[in-house]
Structure formats: C-alpha cells, structure tokens
Design an enzyme around this catalytic site. Structure first.
Site, mmCIF file in Angstrom:
data_model
loop_
_atom_site.group_PDB
_atom_site.id
_atom_site.type_symbol
_atom_site.label_atom_id
_atom_site.label_comp_id
_atom_site.label_asym_id
_atom_site.label_seq_id
_atom_site.Cartn_x
_atom_site.Cartn_y
_atom_site.Cartn_z
ATOM 1 N N HIS A 128 0.721 -1.323 -0.032
ATOM 2 C CA HIS A 128 -0.081 -0.033 -0.002
ATOM 3 C C HIS A 128 0.908 1.448 0.004
ATOM 4 O O HIS A 128 0.329 2.345 -0.283
ATOM 5 C CB HIS A 128 -0.971 0.202 1.140
ATOM 6 C CG HIS A 128 -0.359 0.290 2.559
ATOM 7 N ND1 HIS A 128 -0.212 -0.585 3.393
ATOM 8 C CD2 HIS A 128 -0.006 1.476 3.137
ATOM 9 C CE1 HIS A 128 0.094 -0.076 4.500
ATOM 10 N NE2 HIS A 128 0.375 1.100 4.395
ATOM 11 N N ASP B 188 0.396 -7.668 1.640
ATOM 12 C CA ASP B 188 0.777 -6.188 1.672
ATOM 13 C C ASP B 188 2.495 -6.123 1.766
ATOM 14 O O ASP B 188 3.012 -5.107 2.446
ATOM 15 C CB ASP B 188 0.265 -5.626 2.895
ATOM 16 C CG ASP B 188 0.194 -3.922 2.686
ATOM 17 O OD1 ASP B 188 0.494 -3.591 1.622
ATOM 18 O OD2 ASP B 188 0.082 -3.430 3.649
ATOM 19 N N SER C 247 4.435 2.537 7.950
ATOM 20 C CA SER C 247 4.075 1.506 7.056
ATOM 21 C C SER C 247 5.298 0.965 6.239
ATOM 22 O O SER C 247 5.799 1.771 5.522
ATOM 23 C CB SER C 247 3.187 2.007 6.156
ATOM 24 O OG SER C 247 1.775 1.957 6.803
#
Length: 445
Positions: free
Chosen positions: A90, A120, A193
């Site tokens: 992402h 992911d 992230s």
C-alpha cells in the site's frame, strides 16, 4: 550462537523475601556503564542505517512535468549487495516512480521489482555502495511479552524509534487477504508503514503494516500489526524471481475456533481453525478433510486461528506438501495436503450439483440454515475466495450471494456453474452483501 552485548552487562539477581526457597536465576540487562543508564542503543543502532524513507510518485505518461508525490512510508534494506528494500504494497500502490532516502542523507531512485496485495508486501531495488542491511530473525521464535522496537518515518518526522512488547501472535481479520500478524503496542502511526519491527537484539522480525484505532483521525492506540519475517521473506523471494507471487490453493473455507464453537463441536480446546466447507475435488477433499474438522497444527507450528492456515497456504508454492494435525469428533488425526496451482477458470461440480469453484472462488447452493442477506431467498453462496485469485482481485468476498450473472437470475450453484462454463472469458455479476446489491466483474487475466 552466543551473542555478546556491547558495553557492560549488569547482572541482577532476584531476591525472595518470603515463601519457599526458589532457584535464583540471573538476567543480563544491557547497561551503559559510561553513562550509567540501561539502554538498547548498541543493539538497535547497528540496524538503523538499513531503515529508509520510501516516497511514491506518479509521473504523467508523457513524461512532461514534475512527478507528483502520492504516498510515503518506510522500508528496510534486507540485502545490501543487491540493494533490496522491503516495504508495504500500500506504500507503493498507484506509483510509477519511487525514491528511497537513507539516514546518511543519500537519495536513490528505486525500481519496483514486484508487489503483492494479499500480504501487503512490496520489493524495491536501489543501486548504491556502502549500504547496510538488517539482520533477520525467525519470527516463529517470537513469544508474547518479547520486547520489540518499531522504526520508521511517522507523520513526516525523521527516523523515529518506539518500543513495546509483542502483544499477540497469529492475528487475522485486520483487512488483508493473507494475515498472520504480529501484534504490538509499540507506537505506530501513518508513515511507519513498511518500516521494520526489530527484536531487542536489533534483528528484523516483521514490517509494520496496519493499526486499529478508535481515535479521531486514526492515531496510535497501542494496537499495531506487522507482517512476520516468515511471510515477508517467502513473498519477497517470489517477487524477486517472478515479479509476482505464484500462489497455491487447497480448497477450504476456514473459520477461527471460538469458545462457543468449541462447545458446539465438543472440542477439548478453544484454539484452532475450523473447516467450514471443502471444495469438491480439491486437495483438501483428496486429503480426507471434512466440514467441522479442526486444524490444530501445520508441520511443527501450532494453529491459533484461521489466519495461520491461510498464511501457510498463501505463501506455499504449488506442489508443496503441508502436514496437518486436526481433530475430528475430539480425536486427533493426521493428513498431508499437496498444495496445487490455482486454476481460476476451472469449474468443478459435485455429483449433487450443489457446489463448485471458479476464478479462485468456491460456491454452493444456499441452505435453509444459512443467514441470507436481506431480501434474498435463493442464490449461490460464495464459500471461499483464494488470496491472489481473479475473484479476490474483483472484490468478491466469502459470504456474498450471487443473485444474477449477466441477464440470468441465479437460484443454485448449478445455475452459476452453467454461466461460468458458457462465459469462459468472464462474467458480470450482481451479489448480495447485507442490504447492498453490488456489481462484480470477473475477468481472467
């Protein structure tokens, strides 16, 4: 291998002031004698040069004008010689140009080698000298209560370190297709992230991926989740080799065992993965697995919930063998399942015509005991969706009920199977999900 801690180690003995005499264990605690403080700096600092900032940009197809920044996050170098950087899918999604910034001030253009939405995970590559790679630890050896450190670039800040503990293992239901997360209370925010989760020896055990938050704006509430190193390394290897993940299947729908479900099944445990349905002719079917079997172990790994099974299958390559231990009517049994390649356009129908599979999804006729979506009396219930399949990419979900394909109303699994056979290039469906009616397009790639 015995690891020597840098600096002085302080040994602290436990003292019993009352009660029975116990053995007196001693514990090494990192201590900087020069400054007189307890510190993990020596263990963590050697990994910090491997932590990078990742910026995702989108440049117009014409190549004119400046590239527009569309996302940012963190990453970690796992192979310095080849310049391999791991981050989240992402973080790089939607971009065609990528930049990696190091802690020493250098900046590199990066090439995207591949990204996998189901886990992911994404892999970038940079070309440079003097790079530092992180040491990697086996996430299977983590225990709840272990100290961990999250490193990244949250909220636009420079490299930031936070500390917490492993709050739980094998977490699923967070939002990705393949989930077997490490949960931690280390502070993780937007921008973290793709950054590493390190153990107290400074080794990579996962990459930070998601948070759960009740705060306005989605701030840190101490519920953070990381993809374990076991999964991210398996995915990264395939992305480097093939640019994509060649994912297998065994053909089951899974649910996590709860205390209530355990009582209904007469199970002596409350941890495991319950088989909700088995696709006819699938590897699971050939291995003898049945509805209501409870998988409790895969190889030497204890199964805490359905996420453990989904992740084991999701990162297995076609042809790989999985040794399962399961309970049936309270008795422990064993079997071996051979993971097979997903055949997204194959339709297999049971002799009764009540179930089948296509495009990576399993389906069956609705039963009287099913909880039907609002206003639905008949249709084909989606029982499972294989991660990485055409069905998954389309947005189809387990629990959806297909009520129309193209211009044909669907009442049974046989109706749906016929439409799939008649339209091998794909179909346009209407599915019932709760009170909604959603258009879903299934097109094999």
């Amino acid at each position: 291998m015995k690891r020597r801690l840098l600096g002085t180690t302080l040994w602290v003995a436990a003292v019993v002031v009352a009660g029975p005499t116990l053995a007196q264990p001693s514990y090494p605690i990192p201590f900087d004698s020069e400054r007189g403080v307890f510190s993990f700096a020596d263990q963590i600092e050697r990994s910090l040069p491997a932590v990078v900032r990742v910026t995702t940009l989108n440049r117009a197809a014409s190549g004119t004008g400046a590239a527009r920044e569309i996302a940012g996050g963190s990453g970690v170098i796992i192979n310095a010689a080849d310049g391999i950087v791991i981050t989240n899918h992402h973080v790089v999604e939607g971009g065609n140009t990528f930049r990696v910034d190091l802690i020493d001030g250098r900046s590199f253009d990066a090439q995207l080698l591949g990204a996998d939405d189901a886990t992911d995970v994404a892999v970038l590559q940079i070309v440079g000298t003097g790079l530092t790679q992180v040491e990697i630890a086996d996430s299977e050896r983590l225990r709840t209560g272990d100290l961990v450190f999250a490193v990244g670039h949250p909220l636009g800040l420079d490299q930031t370190l936070t500390m917490g503990v492993v709050s739980g293992l094998g977490r699923s239901g967070i939002g990705d297709a393949i989930e077997d997360y490490i949960q931690t209370d280390a502070a993780v925010n937007s921008g973290n992230s793709g950054g590493p989760l390190l153990d107290s020896a400074g080794r990579l055990v996962g990459i930070n991926t998601a948070i759960l938050s009740g705060s306005l704006g989605g701030g840190n509430d101490g519920l953070a989740f990381a993809v374990p190193s076991r999964i991210l390394l398996a995915v990264a290897d395939q992305l480097r080799e093939n640019g994509q993940v060649q994912r297998g299947r065994i053909g089951v729908t899974m649910g996590s065992l709860t205390a209530e479900r355990a009582r209904l099944l007469g199970a002596p445990i409350i941890r495991g993965a319950v088989i909700e349905d088995v696709a006819p002719g699938s590897p699971a079917d050939r291995a003898g697995l049945q509805r209501n079997d409870i998988i409790i172990r895969i190889g030497n790994r204890t199964v805490e919930g359905s996420g453990a099974v989904t992740s084991a299958v999701g990162i297995a390559r076609p042809g790989e063998q999985l040794d399962l231990v399961y309970l049936r009517n309270g008795a422990e049994q064993r079997t071996t399942v051979i993971v097979e390649a997903t055949a997204p356009t194959t339709v297999q129908i049971a002799a009764t015509g009540e179930s089948g599979q296509a495009f990576g999804a399993g389906f069956r006729s609705m039963r009287a005991t099913d909880r039907a979506p609002e206003g639905v009396e008949a249709g084909a219930l989606i029982t499972f969706v294989e991660p990485g399949s055409v069905a998954a990419a389309s947005g189809l979900m387990a629990g959806d009920v297909v009520v129309r394909v193209n211009t044909t109303d669907i009442a049974t699994a046989d109706d749906l199977a016929k439409e799939f056979r008649d339209n091998p290039d794909g179909v346009q469906m209407v599915v019932a999900r709760g009170a909604e009616r959603l258009p879903i397009s299934l097109r094999p790639t």
